[in-house]
Design an enzyme around this catalytic site. Sequence first.
Site, mmCIF file in Angstrom:
data_model
loop_
_atom_site.group_PDB
_atom_site.id
_atom_site.type_symbol
_atom_site.label_atom_id
_atom_site.label_comp_id
_atom_site.label_asym_id
_atom_site.label_seq_id
_atom_site.Cartn_x
_atom_site.Cartn_y
_atom_site.Cartn_z
ATOM 1 N N ASP A 1 4.878 -32.340 10.575
ATOM 2 C CA ASP A 1 5.263 -33.493 11.826
ATOM 3 C C ASP A 1 6.116 -32.833 13.093
ATOM 4 O OD1 ASP A 1 4.649 -34.765 9.306
ATOM 5 O OD2 ASP A 1 6.297 -35.652 8.862
ATOM 6 N N GLU B 1 2.768 -37.588 10.565
ATOM 7 C CA GLU B 1 3.522 -38.697 9.864
ATOM 8 C C GLU B 1 2.912 -39.677 10.849
ATOM 9 O OE1 GLU B 1 7.514 -39.597 8.709
ATOM 10 O OE2 GLU B 1 7.083 -40.922 8.370
ATOM 11 N N LYS C 1 -0.667 -38.359 6.752
ATOM 12 C CA LYS C 1 0.563 -38.352 5.999
ATOM 13 C C LYS C 1 1.156 -39.890 6.048
ATOM 14 C CE LYS C 1 4.232 -35.378 6.592
ATOM 15 N NZ LYS C 1 5.175 -36.490 6.446
ATOM 16 N N LYS D 1 6.397 -39.635 3.849
ATOM 17 C CA LYS D 1 7.494 -38.263 3.822
ATOM 18 C C LYS D 1 6.544 -36.924 3.067
ATOM 19 C CE LYS D 1 10.388 -41.348 6.118
ATOM 20 N NZ LYS D 1 10.131 -41.609 7.574
ATOM 21 N N VAL E 1 10.160 -30.258 11.135
ATOM 22 C CA VAL E 1 10.937 -31.150 10.681
ATOM 23 C C VAL E 1 10.235 -32.942 10.209
ATOM 24 C CG1 VAL E 1 10.966 -29.955 13.288
ATOM 25 C CG2 VAL E 1 9.998 -32.984 13.209
ATOM 26 N N THR E 2 12.101 -32.934 9.715
ATOM 27 C CA THR E 2 13.279 -32.668 10.129
ATOM 28 C C THR E 2 13.108 -31.915 8.458
ATOM 29 O OG1 THR E 2 14.152 -34.666 8.982
ATOM 30 C CG2 THR E 2 14.606 -33.872 11.140
ATOM 31 N N CYS F 1 11.313 -34.458 5.992
ATOM 32 C CA CYS F 1 9.872 -34.519 5.066
ATOM 33 C C CYS F 1 9.376 -33.288 4.877
ATOM 34 C CB CYS F 1 9.080 -34.876 6.739
ATOM 35 S SG CYS F 1 8.889 -36.628 7.147
ATOM 36 N N GLN G 1 20.407 -22.222 -7.974
ATOM 37 C CA GLN G 1 20.509 -22.166 -9.369
ATOM 38 C C GLN G 1 19.316 -21.679 -9.366
ATOM 39 O OE1 GLN G 1 20.271 -26.045 -11.536
ATOM 40 N NE2 GLN G 1 20.966 -27.094 -9.140
HETATM 41 N N1 TIU Z 1 8.964 -35.728 10.047
HETATM 42 C C1 TIU Z 1 10.114 -36.544 9.406
HETATM 43 O O1 TIU Z 1 10.924 -35.947 8.652
HETATM 44 N N2 TIU Z 1 9.948 -37.583 9.965
HETATM 45 C C2 TIU Z 1 11.742 -38.788 9.701
HETATM 46 O O2 TIU Z 1 11.431 -39.550 9.480
HETATM 47 N N3 TIU Z 1 12.572 -38.184 9.469
HETATM 48 C C3 TIU Z 1 13.763 -38.417 10.252
HETATM 49 O O3 TIU Z 1 15.001 -37.449 9.639
HETATM 50 N N4 TIU Z 1 13.839 -39.134 10.423
#
Ligand code: TIU
Length: 241
Positions: free
Chosen positions: A33, A81, A138, A141, A166-167, A171, A211
């Site tokens: 993403d 996304e 996709k 997430k 990210v993030t 995701c 772990q």
């Molecule tokens: N790609 C992804 O992480 N989508 C999000 O909405 N991330 C946020 O941190 N909002």
Amino acid sequence: MNVLPRASRRVVVRARPFDFALDPGRAALVVIDMQRDFIEPGGFGAALGNDVSLLASAVAPTRALLDAWRARRWPVVHTRESHAPDLSDCPPAKRERGSPQLRIGERGPMGRLLVRGEPGCEIVPELAPVAGEIVIDKPGKGAFHATGLHDELQRRGVTQLVFAGVTTEVCVQTTMREANDRGYDGLLVEDATASYFPAFKAATIEMIVAQGGIVGWAAPLAAVQAALQAAPPADTAAVPH
Ligand code: TIU
């Protein structure tokens, strides 16, 4: 030609919680993403109230990873996304959550937020996919939910996934957990991921490696680059595709 047994072609990445044995040709790079909607002002991330400048640090390290993967002709996956223009794949629970400045599908300066075909939905130019790379749109997430990603990876004999994007805690972590449950070994490249909340990035890395690697591994970019320098390109690794 002398063909070495698979195990001896593995290259070691110095990682946490312990070394990751990277298997040439079977390790795909998955870039999650890296879209304008998350990284640039005026997109979905900004509409949620975030400081999007915090994500810029992941772009150059991700490019370095892409360069290394492309040089070896190993598989590369990019995810976005994104939703269909009629939002038929966007659950109301996702669209109606909270009080963002703009909702998914509403029009901002980079077009309709998270809608396929809109400028904001595209991957940032520095990291744009090239011919032959897999691009997965996709709606969730996680990159395995409601996509053909697992089939694409199985068809190519991929068993290991190296993650950037990210993030970190949304995701990327969701996808790493999905991958773990499907039997993939996952390694997160620490410099090549970012969050709107630096403390969440740090916590996510710790959760992954805790772990005995309950979710997977984590390593700095330099450790992955060092390992790749010792690794053969895919077509000398005798991978049965
Ligand atoms: N790609 C992804 O992480 N989508 C999000 O909405 N991330 C946020 O941190 N909002």
